[in-house]
Write a protein that holds these residues in place. Sequence first.
Motif: not given
Lengths: 123, 659
Positions: A88, A92, B182-184, B186
């Motif tokens: 993640e 990001i 998925e990947l909250p 992000a």
Amino acid sequence: MAIRVLVVDDALYMRTMIRDILTNCGRYEVVGEASNGREAVERYLELKPDLVTMDIVMPELDGIEATREILSRNPSAAIVMCSALGQEALVIESITAGAKDFIVKPFTPDKVIKVVDNVLKGS
Amino acid sequence: MDMSRYLDLFVSEARQHLQEAEQEIGKLATPGTAPAAEPLNNLFRHFHSLKGMAASMGFAAISTLSHAVEDLFDEIREDVTRASARGLAELVLEACDTLSGMVQSAADGATSFPAQDDLIAKVKAQIAAFKGAGGSPEGSAAAARTAPASAPPPAATAGTAKPPERPASVFRCRLQVDPEAELPGARAALVLRRLESVGTVLTSTPALADLAAGRFDGTLTVLLSSPEPRGRIAAAVEELLDVSSYGITEEILPTEMSERKGAGVKEAEPSLPSTIRIPTASLDHFLDTLGELITWRGSLGAAVRSKDLAAAATSHERLSRAVDRLREEVMAIRLLPFEHIVPQLNLGVRALTRQTGKKVALQISGTDVALDRAVLEEIVDPLNHLLRNAVDHGIEGPAERMALGKEPTGRLTLAVTRSGDRVGIRLEDDGRGMDGGRILATAIREGFVTPEEGEALSPQEILMLTTIPGFSTAEKTTEISGRGVGMDVVRTRIEKLDGRMWFETRVGVGLIVTLDLPLTVAVIDAFIVESGGSTFAVPSSVAMRTQLVSARSLRETRNGLFLEEASTLVPALRCDDALNLSAGRRPLPFRFPVLMFLDGATRTALAVDAIRERRELVVKPLGSPLDHLREFSGAALLDDGRIVLILDLPNLAHAAAGA
């Protein structure tokens, strides 16, 4: 007219899978592949695709750096990151660098199409 | 609606942008570095954000100036070689300084500011130069003469092609990321990016850094400043994937604010942030240490109840160690790197060089030495004074310097070093230096010292005469080469911090001012003493030694009180006399305690009635008006809640001598 895509991933297996998903959809055409960040930038400049799918962890130059370089040449490039689970923070970072969206491996065809459709809808 | 909340936010974020912009410009201006896209993009971003924030606060003048600089960087980005245009860095720095001043005015309550037409015209001329002549920095004369309000000359478009900016509103956006996504984190990052494309994100909870660290519970709250209507922002959010719900409300800001201050733009005097960010790891350490404190407190209590001395001793020792550790951890948080005040120091010197027309290169080193925030805040003014003195009085004008065989640009260096629990700041210039002979002559003439006293002064003490209150005024009228107004204030502030200052100089060559400061002011080790019926504290760093002496060894002479020690006489003073505590004055017992300290270079004895204990005290500075009392350097609380004043022994000795 089909949307032109550059697929970047260091694993042939992954590139094949993404190529199949996009081609089966009918609206996309994979015009090129790259297996590391350095190649990704070169092929991008050659082919000028409408969209790039970019793996993050790769040899030579990673996906985040490649994203930065491509965006510095063309700020409106559409890049979608392909990340493995548990990355993640890297995703990001990619978003901060300018990636437009992301998909997480292992992915389903619906997920992939949903994301790439959405990215290009915006532009 | 509480405007002050937004004002604080605006001020602190604006300052951050301006500080970072200054650093980026520094990178640009470094000769030999190839201009790169990243600093230019960052600079564009800083002024873009500042423009947006200022617009939403209603600060039109700040927004307009920021907009002009934003346009400038937008233009430069097209061709990075433009970054090395001559005069560009100075122009942008001038804009930064002006904006800092306006932000400071805003912080003080101003709501309107004088238009910066000249400066904006200069920026627009630079933009026109880039657009028109393909990079020539001097630009077309026609563009330079154009005031922003009049029609643009045909050669330059200078930004008037853009549609006028609508006033921005502040929106509170609350979004819920699909829990199945998925990947909250992000996803939330993508939301932030999308919002950035339609406005300026003022704050976000969680912040991007938290998202990257995986701290996200699914809800994202963003304060967004945007000129777009609410519908447009909602449409942008709708385009995002995996947002299960959202709410966007406009925060209504009052359209009228009573004008509390005049609109003059003052020179910025920024203060240190009143909130701090600390790594969450520090909080975790605190909790761990707190856990230990609780544990050992419990053991100690149990040991006391069961009268087990050995166990009590062990618990006490463990408790002490934990307290020491906690203290270190807390102190560490209070430390800020010197870097924090560097922009202000640079700004002061730049402003003065512009005003005086002198050329000065300021180099600051050791900026990552960390000091207690209280110390840092206190030394900003004294350092500014010293720097200004160097530029104003010390360093000669370029012509004079060249005639003397010096480089036309004066050298001013400020070096910060740390040694144990003290910090040293060394300010060196290659200007005129101080002329001890002339200083002494002035001091004698003005009556600050007698000729006989003058004879006895060391060269160091002669230079320190310039720090006598009133000396600088006298000196100014006689135009003697030396320092200007304010040196007495500088010295007082430094000594109030338990610091020292001294000079080294060679006439015509330069001056070195050295400051020696404590790393922290917060906690000191002190002796608790009694005298004249009152209790005081004496810092143990000042008291070299304590001893019991017999009453007979105290000698009253014409020249004062002395203590007979071995075969010498040491100057002495009684604490109660020095403080005029006649009511509680009692005759000294047969044997009484003295604390030995250094007054300048002279060993001196302070006689007290009793020394109760030695312990650590948390120092609280004396506020106004008590801080005028030079005999005291602060106050502290004892365990029983009593307040003790902390004695400043050298000053106490001077006061006693004077009386």
